[in-house]
Design a protein around this motif. Structure first.
Motif, mmCIF file in Angstrom:
data_model
loop_
_atom_site.group_PDB
_atom_site.id
_atom_site.type_symbol
_atom_site.label_atom_id
_atom_site.label_comp_id
_atom_site.label_asym_id
_atom_site.label_seq_id
_atom_site.Cartn_x
_atom_site.Cartn_y
_atom_site.Cartn_z
ATOM 1 N N CYS A 1 -7.696 19.735 -18.827
ATOM 2 C CA CYS A 1 -6.683 18.843 -19.399
ATOM 3 C C CYS A 1 -6.057 19.549 -20.593
ATOM 4 C CB CYS A 1 -7.309 17.517 -19.822
ATOM 5 S SG CYS A 1 -6.142 16.387 -20.630
ATOM 6 N N GLU A 2 -4.759 19.737 -20.551
ATOM 7 C CA GLU A 2 -4.042 20.446 -21.607
ATOM 8 C C GLU A 2 -3.276 19.457 -22.473
ATOM 9 O OE1 GLU A 2 0.001 23.163 -22.056
ATOM 10 O OE2 GLU A 2 -0.965 22.924 -20.089
ATOM 11 N N MET A 3 -3.420 19.568 -23.801
ATOM 12 C CA MET A 3 -2.647 18.740 -24.718
ATOM 13 C C MET A 3 -1.442 19.527 -25.210
ATOM 14 S SD MET A 3 -3.727 16.946 -28.337
ATOM 15 C CE MET A 3 -3.396 18.444 -29.290
ATOM 16 N N ARG A 4 -0.290 18.865 -25.264
ATOM 17 C CA ARG A 4 0.936 19.538 -25.699
ATOM 18 C C ARG A 4 1.776 18.566 -26.521
ATOM 19 N NH1 ARG A 4 4.682 22.541 -21.298
ATOM 20 N NH2 ARG A 4 2.612 23.398 -20.828
ATOM 21 N N ASP A 5 2.339 19.042 -27.624
ATOM 22 C CA ASP A 5 3.262 18.262 -28.439
ATOM 23 C C ASP A 5 4.651 18.834 -28.258
ATOM 24 O OD1 ASP A 5 1.195 16.698 -29.440
ATOM 25 O OD2 ASP A 5 0.851 18.009 -31.162
ATOM 26 N N ILE A 6 5.601 18.005 -27.838
ATOM 27 C CA ILE A 6 6.963 18.492 -27.631
ATOM 28 C C ILE A 6 7.910 17.784 -28.590
ATOM 29 C CG2 ILE A 6 6.512 19.009 -25.207
ATOM 30 C CD1 ILE A 6 8.209 16.595 -24.477
ATOM 31 N N LEU A 7 8.942 18.511 -28.982
ATOM 32 C CA LEU A 7 9.917 18.016 -29.941
ATOM 33 C C LEU A 7 10.969 17.177 -29.224
ATOM 34 C CD1 LEU A 7 10.725 18.223 -32.950
ATOM 35 C CD2 LEU A 7 12.197 20.142 -32.306
ATOM 36 N N ILE A 8 11.229 15.981 -29.741
ATOM 37 C CA ILE A 8 12.228 15.072 -29.171
ATOM 38 C C ILE A 8 13.294 14.812 -30.233
ATOM 39 C CG2 ILE A 8 12.644 12.838 -28.086
ATOM 40 C CD1 ILE A 8 10.778 14.521 -26.471
ATOM 41 N N GLY A 9 14.545 15.009 -29.886
ATOM 42 C CA GLY A 9 15.633 14.794 -30.836
ATOM 43 C C GLY A 9 16.050 13.341 -30.932
ATOM 44 N N GLU A 10 15.109 12.445 -31.110
ATOM 45 C CA GLU A 10 15.383 11.019 -31.239
ATOM 46 C C GLU A 10 14.460 10.415 -32.286
ATOM 47 O OE1 GLU A 10 17.776 9.369 -29.868
ATOM 48 O OE2 GLU A 10 18.464 10.859 -28.415
ATOM 49 N N ASP A 11 14.868 9.279 -32.840
ATOM 50 C CA ASP A 11 14.042 8.563 -33.800
ATOM 51 C C ASP A 11 12.799 8.015 -33.106
ATOM 52 O OD1 ASP A 11 13.433 5.685 -35.191
ATOM 53 O OD2 ASP A 11 14.125 7.162 -36.658
ATOM 54 N N VAL A 12 11.686 7.938 -33.839
ATOM 55 C CA VAL A 12 10.420 7.492 -33.242
ATOM 56 C C VAL A 12 10.485 6.040 -32.774
ATOM 57 C CG1 VAL A 12 8.943 9.104 -34.489
ATOM 58 C CG2 VAL A 12 9.515 6.905 -35.523
ATOM 59 N N ASN A 13 11.481 5.300 -33.228
ATOM 60 C CA ASN A 13 11.593 3.895 -32.831
ATOM 61 C C ASN A 13 12.477 3.686 -31.610
ATOM 62 O OD1 ASN A 13 10.013 2.868 -35.037
ATOM 63 N ND2 ASN A 13 11.754 3.290 -36.373
ATOM 64 N N CYS A 14 13.049 4.763 -31.060
ATOM 65 C CA CYS A 14 13.937 4.599 -29.904
ATOM 66 C C CYS A 14 13.120 4.221 -28.665
ATOM 67 C CB CYS A 14 14.758 5.858 -29.647
ATOM 68 S SG CYS A 14 13.873 7.190 -28.827
ATOM 69 N N LYS A 15 13.755 3.492 -27.775
ATOM 70 C CA LYS A 15 13.106 3.035 -26.549
ATOM 71 C C LYS A 15 13.567 3.900 -25.387
ATOM 72 C CE LYS A 15 13.078 -0.807 -23.286
ATOM 73 N NZ LYS A 15 13.592 -2.157 -22.997
ATOM 74 N N PRO A 16 12.664 4.640 -24.733
ATOM 75 C CA PRO A 16 13.065 5.495 -23.606
ATOM 76 C C PRO A 16 13.163 4.701 -22.309
ATOM 77 C CG PRO A 16 10.721 5.733 -23.985
ATOM 78 C CD PRO A 16 11.225 4.761 -25.037
ATOM 79 N N LEU A 17 13.843 5.257 -21.335
ATOM 80 C CA LEU A 17 13.887 4.710 -19.988
ATOM 81 C C LEU A 17 12.965 5.529 -19.085
ATOM 82 C CD1 LEU A 17 17.701 4.009 -19.547
ATOM 83 C CD2 LEU A 17 15.900 2.425 -20.257
ATOM 84 N N PHE A 18 12.460 4.887 -18.032
ATOM 85 C CA PHE A 18 11.501 5.559 -17.152
ATOM 86 C C PHE A 18 12.081 6.844 -16.558
ATOM 87 C CE2 PHE A 18 10.110 6.281 -12.761
ATOM 88 C CZ PHE A 18 8.772 6.594 -12.984
ATOM 89 N N ASN A 19 13.296 6.766 -15.984
ATOM 90 C CA ASN A 19 13.879 7.943 -15.331
ATOM 91 C C ASN A 19 14.118 9.083 -16.315
ATOM 92 O OD1 ASN A 19 13.903 6.888 -12.725
ATOM 93 N ND2 ASN A 19 15.900 5.925 -12.997
ATOM 94 N N GLU A 20 14.455 8.744 -17.562
ATOM 95 C CA GLU A 20 14.665 9.777 -18.569
ATOM 96 C C GLU A 20 13.351 10.466 -18.926
ATOM 97 O OE1 GLU A 20 18.486 7.558 -20.656
ATOM 98 O OE2 GLU A 20 16.469 7.237 -21.425
ATOM 99 N N LEU A 21 12.277 9.691 -19.030
ATOM 100 C CA LEU A 21 10.967 10.287 -19.300
ATOM 101 C C LEU A 21 10.522 11.182 -18.156
ATOM 102 C CD1 LEU A 21 8.914 7.351 -20.881
ATOM 103 C CD2 LEU A 21 9.692 9.430 -22.012
#
Length: 339
Positions: free
Chosen positions: A247-267
């Protein structure tokens, strides 16, 4: 003679001309009607010099380029000492709905172009590669569509009231007509003067026109006076990738505020790009610690709701309060199957 380098080195990159493409992503598909209807891929190309433009290519043009490169640099090439492993182009499909075929090819062609533009310098400077990514007069004359695949993940926009017209304010002139797909998008006609309010992400802007506020793609306008530079939100998303043995852990950078709500298809699309795999499933751990699969936007809403009751990461408030677990679609071992 030593074997040629198989990947582009930093020193090689510095020697490349500024107009050489370094990344390309499909922003949308465009139907062309005529004697035989077909679909073109709208591709956003970025160059080493910082340029950005759109080109329009059919699958047949991808196929022709791939064939030429195989003849020139593939393992069967007999006249060229400079050979290298070439990316595999998705195969031809002869039966099916043309739009569905084009849609299914988008992630595969994105992977193909990404690998292609990481090949050695002599491939990047190949005449046919340069011509393929070159913006022709026909490309410049094309009217782009909504570029939905470049649309910002967040659907929130600031409800800023328009001010009195002021030609010292940031503004842009519309190059094309734009009809949005929702009430959040700003409709305008070619030649309209739009006052800029904010930069939503690298591809979309927010502005006002005739007392209406909305977002729109930057490629549809010509900037007359740009917005002042502002800090882009920096957020991190923690991901756990469950492979066959580890199991590999990875942190990726997202250019959005932490309070934004993602959509399933975008994820899902984001994770496919991150891990360069199509056959993956999104999961999260619920309050009891069981692994739950994400299948639609309602599942994402439930994940966000449950994350409010879980212990947050010990880092600063730059991490999303929820984490994703990535597995193969047929991997059921990580799930609690007991009754």
């Amino acid at each position: 003679m030593s074997l040629p380098r198989q990947l582009r080195d930093e020193s090689d990159f510095e020697q490349l001309p500024d107009d050489v493409p370094v990344s390309a992503n499909i922003a949308d598909i465009l139907e062309k009607k005529g004697f035989s209807n077909y679909y073109m891929f709208v591709i956003e190309v970025k160059t080493k010099g910082g340029g950005k433009y759109l080109i329009y290519r059919r699958y047949s043009q991808f196929y022709a380029l791939s064939t030429k490169l195989e003849e020139r640099y593939g393992p069967e090439s007999k006249n060229n000492p400079f050979i290298c492993p070439l990316p595999v182009l998705p195969g031809k499909i002869y039966v099916g709905n043309k739009q569905e075929i084009a849609e299914s090819r988008i992630p595969l062609l994105n992977v193909y172009m990404k690998k292609l533009l990481c090949l050695p310098v002599w491939v990047l400077l190949d005449e046919d590669v340069r011509i393929f990514f070159y913006q022709t007069v026909a490309d410049r004359d094309m009217v782009p569509q909504a570029l939905r695949r470049l649309r910002p993940p967040t659907r929130k926009i600031k409800n800023t009231s328009p001010q009195v017209p002021d030609y010292n304010r940031p503004r842009a002139e519309a190059l094309f007509d734009f009809m949005g797909n929702s009430t959040l998008e700003l409709n305008f006609s070619k030649g309209s003067l739009i006052y800029l309010l904010s930069k939503i992400n690298k591809n979309w802007l927010e502005g006002t026109l005739n007392d209406v506020t909305g977002i729109f793609p930057e490629s549809f306008v010509k900037i007359i006076k740009n917005l002042p530079p502002e800090e882009t939100p920096v957020s991190w998303l923690r991901i756990y990738y469950h492979g066959a043995d580890v199991c590999e852990m990875r942190d990726i950078l997202i250019g959005e505020d932490v309070n934004c709500k993602p959509l399933f298809n975008e994820l899902l699309e984001l994770m496919r790009k991150e891990f360069q795999e199509e056959d993956i499933i999104l999961n999260y751990r619920d309050i009891e610690g069981d692994m739950i699969r994400l299948l639609d936007d309602e599942d994402v809403d439930l994940m966000l709701f449950q994350s409010k009751f879980k212990e947050k990461l010990h880092t600063e408030n730059t991490f999303f309060s929820w984490q994703l677990h990535i597995t193969c679609s047929d991997d059921l071992e990580v799930h609690n199957t007991s009754s």
